[in-house]
Scaffold this motif. Structure first.
Motif, PDB file in Angstrom:
ATOM      1  N   ALA A  81      -4.394  15.362 -31.277  1.00  0.00           N
ATOM      2  CA  ALA A  81      -3.648  16.582 -30.954  1.00  0.00           C
ATOM      3  C   ALA A  81      -2.148  16.358 -31.080  1.00  0.00           C
ATOM      4  CB  ALA A  81      -3.999  17.041 -29.534  1.00  0.00           C
ATOM      5  N   TYR A  82      -1.686  15.139 -30.810  1.00  0.00           N
ATOM      6  CA  TYR A  82      -0.271  14.821 -30.969  1.00  0.00           C
ATOM      7  C   TYR A  82       0.185  15.092 -32.396  1.00  0.00           C
ATOM      8  CZ  TYR A  82       1.843  12.818 -26.796  1.00  0.00           C
ATOM      9  OH  TYR A  82       2.445  12.666 -25.576  1.00  0.00           O
ATOM     10  N   VAL A  98      -1.025  17.159 -34.479  1.00  0.00           N
ATOM     11  CA  VAL A  98      -1.009  18.597 -34.766  1.00  0.00           C
ATOM     12  C   VAL A  98       0.227  19.253 -34.162  1.00  0.00           C
ATOM     13  CG1 VAL A  98      -2.245  20.757 -34.389  1.00  0.00           C
ATOM     14  CG2 VAL A  98      -3.516  18.698 -34.931  1.00  0.00           C
ATOM     15  N   LEU A  99       0.573  18.847 -32.936  1.00  0.00           N
ATOM     16  CA  LEU A  99       1.675  19.484 -32.218  1.00  0.00           C
ATOM     17  C   LEU A  99       3.044  18.978 -32.652  1.00  0.00           C
ATOM     18  CD1 LEU A  99       0.091  19.482 -28.647  1.00  0.00           C
ATOM     19  CD2 LEU A  99       0.402  21.451 -30.142  1.00  0.00           C
ATOM     20  N   ASP A 100       3.123  17.706 -33.027  1.00  0.00           N
ATOM     21  CA  ASP A 100       4.403  17.118 -33.412  1.00  0.00           C
ATOM     22  C   ASP A 100       4.314  16.645 -34.871  1.00  0.00           C
ATOM     23  OD1 ASP A 100       6.781  15.794 -33.699  1.00  0.00           O
ATOM     24  OD2 ASP A 100       6.638  14.677 -31.819  1.00  0.00           O
ATOM     25  N   CYS A 146       4.723  20.736 -24.441  1.00  0.00           N
ATOM     26  CA  CYS A 146       3.330  20.533 -24.018  1.00  0.00           C
ATOM     27  C   CYS A 146       2.820  19.129 -24.324  1.00  0.00           C
ATOM     28  CB  CYS A 146       2.430  21.570 -24.681  1.00  0.00           C
ATOM     29  SG  CYS A 146       2.235  21.375 -26.450  1.00  0.00           S
ATOM     30  N   LEU A 147       3.614  18.300 -25.009  1.00  0.00           N
ATOM     31  CA  LEU A 147       3.135  16.953 -25.354  1.00  0.00           C
ATOM     32  C   LEU A 147       2.826  16.105 -24.115  1.00  0.00           C
ATOM     33  CD1 LEU A 147       5.404  16.078 -28.424  1.00  0.00           C
ATOM     34  CD2 LEU A 147       2.996  16.762 -28.417  1.00  0.00           C
ATOM     35  N   HIS A 151       8.559  28.068 -29.482  1.00  0.00           N
ATOM     36  CA  HIS A 151       8.978  26.808 -30.101  1.00  0.00           C
ATOM     37  C   HIS A 151       9.223  25.732 -29.042  1.00  0.00           C
ATOM     38  CE1 HIS A 151       9.446  27.735 -34.397  1.00  0.00           C
ATOM     39  NE2 HIS A 151       9.736  28.980 -34.006  1.00  0.00           N
ATOM     40  N   ARG A 211       5.920  24.353 -27.571  1.00  0.00           N
ATOM     41  CA  ARG A 211       5.156  23.456 -28.443  1.00  0.00           C
ATOM     42  C   ARG A 211       5.594  22.011 -28.237  1.00  0.00           C
ATOM     43  NH1 ARG A 211       4.323  23.924 -35.015  1.00  0.00           N
ATOM     44  NH2 ARG A 211       3.077  22.012 -35.243  1.00  0.00           N
ATOM     45  N   VAL A 220      -0.460  17.357 -22.748  1.00  0.00           N
ATOM     46  CA  VAL A 220      -1.598  16.933 -23.567  1.00  0.00           C
ATOM     47  C   VAL A 220      -1.968  15.489 -23.252  1.00  0.00           C
ATOM     48  CG1 VAL A 220      -2.341  16.463 -25.931  1.00  0.00           C
ATOM     49  CG2 VAL A 220      -1.142  18.580 -25.400  1.00  0.00           C
TER      50      VAL A 220
END
Length: 306
Positions: A295-296, A298-300, A228-229, A222, A225, A232
């Motif tokens: 991708a942002y 998807v991740l956030d 990693c922003l 968790h 995730r 990315v």
């Protein structure tokens, strides 16, 4: 989401137009020309070459002709490699650059993330100081220093790896250039991961997960995730730079990639080859920046694009 993607593509058009315009006129302002040699050509030969390649026309007309050809997908002929078009040269060099870039990016992402997580979990320990020291060294020592050192140690001293060359992409010829490309990226990703991971482990939702008695692996997943922003965000331009070739690495290791063609094009005033490389890199940067934004979301889950 679809409307956002379409808007981004629409906004990329003026950006690409500006890049092409600036690059075109900078190339023409630079001293020298594509047919200037140590032994000057005869005046009649020079006149015929300029006429064939339309260099005898006013610069604004040359600019208009280039834009018209670019809209048709035609990057023009190479002035130096006269038997090839720019598209053919980039088609030959891009697979080499993308192979090296993809391997280097994968190595950097895996190694840098692991080092950053280890440093964050052992903050202010020997492991943390070692990772931060490696990160500082990896960022400050340039590729043109790392590459010869690797060649001397592994190629000359130990004689276990080839010094240079491509040889159809055999794995032994890939190791040194991939490591050279990956080292600074590993350093940057490790530092970014460490900083963001420390912040994520101190966040309220991670404390809640610990209070609920979840195991350490679930908590780290968790935290990672959210951590990693920043990585990315960095991967967008980094991926574009790696996949389109490194000028220094491909020149030192004599690899037939896009970066090497870019250097040769600039040295030989090959206008169309340089312009084609610039256009290709610009497209990659714009595309990967779009992928990063997607991708942002998807991740956030807090990020929404409409």
């Amino acid at each position: 989401m679809l409307s956002y993607i379409l808007r981004r593509f629409a906004s990329a058009i003026p950006t690409l137009f500006l890049i092409v315009t600036i690059s075109f006129f900078l190339m023409r302002i630079a001293p020298g020309g594509p047919f200037d040699l140590e032994q000057p050509l005869e005046a009649k030969v020079m006149e015929n070459l300029n006429r064939i390649y339309k260099l005898d026309r006013p610069i604004y007309e040359q600019y208009g002709l280039y834009l018209a050809a670019l809209l048709r997908g035609d990057l023009g002929p190479s002035f130096y490699y006269r038997d090839f078009s720019v598209a053919e040269l980039l088609g030959k060099g891009l697979p080499v650059s993308m192979t090296l870039g993809a391997l280097a990016l994968s190595l950097a992402l895996i190694s840098g993330t692991l080092l950053g997580v280890m440093a964050a979990l052992r903050q202010n320990s020997g492991v943390d100081y070692a990772v931060m020291g490696f990160g500082t060294m990896g960022i400050t020592v340039p590729n043109f220093v790392v590459a010869p050192l690797l060649q001397i140690f592994f190629g000359l001293t130990l004689a276990i790896l080839p010094l240079a060359g491509w040889n159809n992409g055999q794995w032994k010829h890939l190791i040194l250039p991939v490591i050279t490309l990956a080292l600074p990226q590993i350093a940057v990703i490790a530092r970014l991961t460490r900083a963001s991971m420390i912040e994520a482990l101190r966040s309220h939702h991670i404390r809640t997960l610990r209070a609920q008695g979840l195991d350490q692996g679930t908590i780290l997943a968790h935290a990672l995730r959210g951590a990693c922003l920043p990585v990315v965000s960095y991967l967008g331009p980094a991926a574009a730079a790696l996949l389109t070739g490194s000028v220094v690495v491909e020149t030192i290791f004599t690899l037939p990639g896009v970066g090497r063609y870019f250097v040769e094009g600039a040295l030989n005033r090959d206008y169309t080859l340089v312009m084609g490389t610039v256009v290709m890199i610009a497209v990659f940067v714009l595309l990967f920046n779009l992928l990063v934004d997607l991708a942002y979301a998807v991740l956030d889950p807090r990020v929404r694009y409409e």
